[in-house]
Design a protein around this motif. Structure first.
Motif, PDB file in Angstrom:
ATOM      1  N   ASP A  26       0.352  -1.388   0.022  1.00 46.00           N
ATOM      2  CA  ASP A  26      -0.089  -0.263  -0.327  1.00 46.00           C
ATOM      3  C   ASP A  26       1.034   1.391  -0.146  1.00 46.00           C
ATOM      4  OD1 ASP A  26      -2.265   2.157   0.373  1.00 46.00           O
ATOM      5  OD2 ASP A  26      -2.799   1.023   2.202  1.00 46.00           O
ATOM      6  N   ALA A  27       1.090   1.680  -1.473  1.00 44.75           N
ATOM      7  CA  ALA A  27       2.029   2.989  -0.796  1.00 44.75           C
ATOM      8  C   ALA A  27       1.314   4.374  -0.478  1.00 44.75           C
ATOM      9  CB  ALA A  27       1.985   3.310  -2.846  1.00 44.75           C
ATOM     10  N   GLU A  28      -0.068   4.036  -0.712  1.00 44.54           N
ATOM     11  CA  GLU A  28      -0.684   5.418   0.212  1.00 44.54           C
ATOM     12  C   GLU A  28       0.232   5.148   2.065  1.00 44.54           C
ATOM     13  OE1 GLU A  28      -4.549   6.787   1.708  1.00 44.54           O
ATOM     14  OE2 GLU A  28      -4.619   6.380  -0.871  1.00 44.54           O
ATOM     15  N   THR A  29      -0.662   3.885   2.562  1.00 43.12           N
ATOM     16  CA  THR A  29       0.080   4.261   4.197  1.00 43.12           C
ATOM     17  C   THR A  29       1.765   4.174   4.047  1.00 43.12           C
ATOM     18  OG1 THR A  29      -1.675   2.578   4.091  1.00 43.12           O
ATOM     19  CG2 THR A  29      -0.089   2.477   5.986  1.00 43.12           C
ATOM     20  N   ASN A  30       2.461   3.769   3.053  1.00 37.36           N
ATOM     21  CA  ASN A  30       3.671   4.131   2.965  1.00 37.36           C
ATOM     22  C   ASN A  30       4.499   4.857   3.443  1.00 37.36           C
ATOM     23  OD1 ASN A  30       6.237   2.812   3.737  1.00 37.36           O
ATOM     24  ND2 ASN A  30       6.837   2.910   1.409  1.00 37.36           N
ATOM     25  N   ALA A  31       2.894   6.076   2.520  1.00 40.97           N
ATOM     26  CA  ALA A  31       3.941   7.453   2.053  1.00 40.97           C
ATOM     27  C   ALA A  31       3.265   8.498   3.291  1.00 40.97           C
ATOM     28  CB  ALA A  31       3.000   8.339   1.044  1.00 40.97           C
ATOM     29  N   HIS A  32       2.591   8.280   3.966  1.00 45.10           N
ATOM     30  CA  HIS A  32       1.587   8.696   5.062  1.00 45.10           C
ATOM     31  C   HIS A  32       2.577   8.288   5.949  1.00 45.10           C
ATOM     32  CE1 HIS A  32      -0.834   9.457   8.886  1.00 45.10           C
ATOM     33  NE2 HIS A  32      -0.811   7.764   8.893  1.00 45.10           N
ATOM     34  N   ASN A  33       2.969   7.130   6.452  1.00 48.85           N
ATOM     35  CA  ASN A  33       3.866   6.642   7.631  1.00 48.85           C
ATOM     36  C   ASN A  33       5.703   7.530   7.908  1.00 48.85           C
ATOM     37  OD1 ASN A  33       2.360   4.174   8.336  1.00 48.85           O
ATOM     38  ND2 ASN A  33       3.769   2.866   7.452  1.00 48.85           N
ATOM     39  N   TYR A  34       5.948   8.046   5.918  1.00 49.90           N
ATOM     40  CA  TYR A  34       6.965   9.009   5.739  1.00 49.90           C
ATOM     41  C   TYR A  34       6.866   9.862   6.398  1.00 49.90           C
ATOM     42  CZ  TYR A  34      10.113   5.568   3.478  1.00 49.90           C
ATOM     43  OH  TYR A  34      11.308   4.879   3.169  1.00 49.90           O
ATOM     44  N   ARG A  35       5.659  10.511   6.062  1.00 48.28           N
ATOM     45  CA  ARG A  35       5.734  11.927   6.627  1.00 48.28           C
ATOM     46  C   ARG A  35       5.478  12.013   8.259  1.00 48.28           C
ATOM     47  NH1 ARG A  35       2.356  11.556   1.887  1.00 48.28           N
ATOM     48  NH2 ARG A  35       0.749  10.687   3.369  1.00 48.28           N
ATOM     49  N   VAL A  36       4.560  10.486   8.865  1.00 52.08           N
ATOM     50  CA  VAL A  36       4.553  10.749  10.554  1.00 52.08           C
ATOM     51  C   VAL A  36       5.778  10.692  11.007  1.00 52.08           C
ATOM     52  CG1 VAL A  36       3.915   9.473  11.926  1.00 52.08           C
ATOM     53  CG2 VAL A  36       1.977  10.179   9.811  1.00 52.08           C
ATOM     54  N   ALA A  37       7.135  10.079  10.886  1.00 53.21           N
ATOM     55  CA  ALA A  37       7.832  10.192  10.770  1.00 53.21           C
ATOM     56  C   ALA A  37       8.937  11.036  11.100  1.00 53.21           C
ATOM     57  CB  ALA A  37       8.473   8.669   9.804  1.00 53.21           C
ATOM     58  N   TYR A  38       9.080  11.746   9.465  1.00 53.49           N
ATOM     59  CA  TYR A  38       9.558  12.862   9.374  1.00 53.49           C
ATOM     60  C   TYR A  38       8.908  14.100  11.136  1.00 53.49           C
ATOM     61  CZ  TYR A  38      10.443  17.780   7.327  1.00 53.49           C
ATOM     62  OH  TYR A  38      11.095  18.944   7.063  1.00 53.49           O
ATOM     63  N   ASP A  39       7.402  14.056  10.854  1.00 57.55           N
ATOM     64  CA  ASP A  39       7.404  15.148  12.023  1.00 57.55           C
ATOM     65  C   ASP A  39       7.748  14.461  13.398  1.00 57.55           C
ATOM     66  OD1 ASP A  39       6.400  16.698   9.864  1.00 57.55           O
ATOM     67  OD2 ASP A  39       4.718  15.637  10.447  1.00 57.55           O
ATOM     68  N   ALA A  40       7.624  13.100  13.284  1.00 56.57           N
ATOM     69  CA  ALA A  40       8.187  13.206  14.919  1.00 56.57           C
ATOM     70  C   ALA A  40       9.614  12.710  14.744  1.00 56.57           C
ATOM     71  CB  ALA A  40       8.067  11.581  14.977  1.00 56.57           C
ATOM     72  N   ALA A  41      10.512  13.030  13.843  1.00 52.18           N
ATOM     73  CA  ALA A  41      11.805  13.246  13.731  1.00 52.18           C
ATOM     74  C   ALA A  41      12.102  15.018  14.612  1.00 52.18           C
ATOM     75  CB  ALA A  41      12.735  13.154  13.187  1.00 52.18           C
ATOM     76  N   ARG A  42      10.977  16.441  13.417  1.00 48.16           N
ATOM     77  CA  ARG A  42      11.357  16.736  13.722  1.00 48.16           C
ATOM     78  C   ARG A  42      11.498  17.155  15.480  1.00 48.16           C
ATOM     79  NH1 ARG A  42       8.815  20.327   9.830  1.00 48.16           N
ATOM     80  NH2 ARG A  42       9.342  22.285  11.151  1.00 48.16           N
ATOM     81  N   VAL A  43      10.421  16.878  15.824  1.00 50.39           N
ATOM     82  CA  VAL A  43       9.801  17.273  17.337  1.00 50.39           C
ATOM     83  C   VAL A  43      10.775  16.943  18.231  1.00 50.39           C
ATOM     84  CG1 VAL A  43       7.486  16.958  18.899  1.00 50.39           C
ATOM     85  CG2 VAL A  43       7.341  17.755  16.233  1.00 50.39           C
ATOM     86  N   GLY A  44      10.583  15.215  17.795  1.00 47.96           N
ATOM     87  CA  GLY A  44      11.972  14.403  18.512  1.00 47.96           C
ATOM     88  C   GLY A  44      13.133  15.602  19.249  1.00 47.96           C
ATOM     89  N   GLU A  45      14.251  15.842  18.187  1.00 46.27           N
ATOM     90  CA  GLU A  45      14.846  16.841  18.236  1.00 46.27           C
ATOM     91  C   GLU A  45      14.932  18.099  18.605  1.00 46.27           C
ATOM     92  OE1 GLU A  45      15.856  16.926  13.343  1.00 46.27           O
ATOM     93  OE2 GLU A  45      17.034  15.235  14.133  1.00 46.27           O
ATOM     94  N   ALA A  46      13.518  19.034  18.029  1.00 43.97           N
ATOM     95  CA  ALA A  46      13.246  20.161  18.761  1.00 43.97           C
ATOM     96  C   ALA A  46      13.261  19.588  20.467  1.00 43.97           C
ATOM     97  CB  ALA A  46      12.134  20.826  18.488  1.00 43.97           C
ATOM     98  N   LEU A  47      12.397  18.265  21.082  1.00 50.22           N
ATOM     99  CA  LEU A  47      12.839  18.195  22.725  1.00 50.22           C
ATOM    100  C   LEU A  47      13.838  17.759  22.700  1.00 50.22           C
ATOM    101  CD1 LEU A  47       9.071  16.768  22.681  1.00 50.22           C
ATOM    102  CD2 LEU A  47       9.560  18.836  22.963  1.00 50.22           C
ATOM    103  N   GLY A  48      14.545  17.476  22.454  1.00 51.54           N
ATOM    104  CA  GLY A  48      15.821  17.110  22.557  1.00 51.54           C
ATOM    105  C   GLY A  48      16.745  15.495  23.476  1.00 51.54           C
ATOM    106  N   LEU A  49      15.350  14.623  22.460  1.00 57.10           N
ATOM    107  CA  LEU A  49      15.001  13.435  22.847  1.00 57.10           C
ATOM    108  C   LEU A  49      17.276  12.863  22.809  1.00 57.10           C
ATOM    109  CD1 LEU A  49      12.044  11.904  21.830  1.00 57.10           C
ATOM    110  CD2 LEU A  49      12.548  12.986  23.682  1.00 57.10           C
ATOM    111  N   SER A  50      17.176  12.183  23.950  1.00 62.40           N
ATOM    112  CA  SER A  50      18.666  10.910  23.835  1.00 62.40           C
ATOM    113  C   SER A  50      18.370  10.627  22.184  1.00 62.40           C
ATOM    114  CB  SER A  50      18.410  10.352  24.628  1.00 62.40           C
ATOM    115  OG  SER A  50      18.159   9.214  24.387  1.00 62.40           O
TER     116      SER A  50
END
Length: 196
Positions: A26-50
């Motif tokens: 399912d390419a649509e779900t796969n693309a959604h997962n990449y977008r969610v991970a991208y946003d999570a990475a940005r927020v995680g880095e901004a919060l200073g996660l280990s």
């Protein structure tokens, strides 16, 4: 030294292997997962996660919908509202995701996000109907990231920046009411593509 590198290579490849399977199914779900991970990475880095926290957040956010590979296309992509029976089939994606990742100790932290990202702060979610902070924070965060990605992919693309801000606040409030006022610093959306 070589053993540690082989172990690292094999554990880091788990999400990549699952990503390939999701993408083929399912390419649509796969693309959604990449977008969610991208946003999570940005927020995680901004919060200073280990590094381990960030790695777990990335794996969980990317694989949160891995169980959808077991949901029939006729239900998953149905253009009309689902029947109660069909909704029960969709809800099974959580159990399927847990089963798919069960044998990997490296994905243990990701499983928490897979298992609980459909819970709601008011207890109206599924699989267990958890209320409030009984749902792990990382799973609540993935729910917010997933909701933002779905909203921005769909009907609200034309809502403009203020519309995106309202959506982000509503999603944060549904996952963690006390955190709704903290969402402002993550609303960046210069392209209208990503709100976090």
């Amino acid at each position: 030294m070589h053993r540690r590198k082989r172990e690292s290579d094999s554990t880091c490849s788990h999400p990549d292997v699952l990503s390939t399977a999701i993408g083929k199914r399912d390419a649509e779900t796969n693309a959604h997962n990449y977008r969610v991970a991208y946003d999570a990475a940005r927020v995680g880095e901004a919060l200073g996660l280990s590094s381990p926290q960030l790695q777990a957040l990335l794996a969980g956010s990317f694989l949160h919908d891995v169980g959808k590979i077991g949901i029939p296309d006729a239900i998953q992509h149905k253009p009309t509202p689902l029947s109660e029976a069909e909704f029960c089939v969709v809800c099974n994606n959580v159990a399927l995701g847990i089963e798919i990742t069960r044998r990997s100790s490296w994905l243990a932290a990701a499983r928490e996000m897979i298992e609980f990202h459909h819970e709601k702060f008011d207890g109206s979610g599924y699989l267990r109907g958890l209320r409030g902070e009984a749902t792990p924070l990382a799973a609540r965060a993935v729910a917010v990231f997933g909701g933002i990605a779905r909203q921005l992919d769909g009907e609200v693309c034309a809502a403009g920046e203020r519309g995106v801000e309202r959506i982000v606040h509503r999603l944060i409030d549904s996952a963690c009411p006390a955190g709704a006022d903290k969402g402002d610093r993550f609303i960046v959306a210069p392209t209208g593509r990503h709100a976090v």
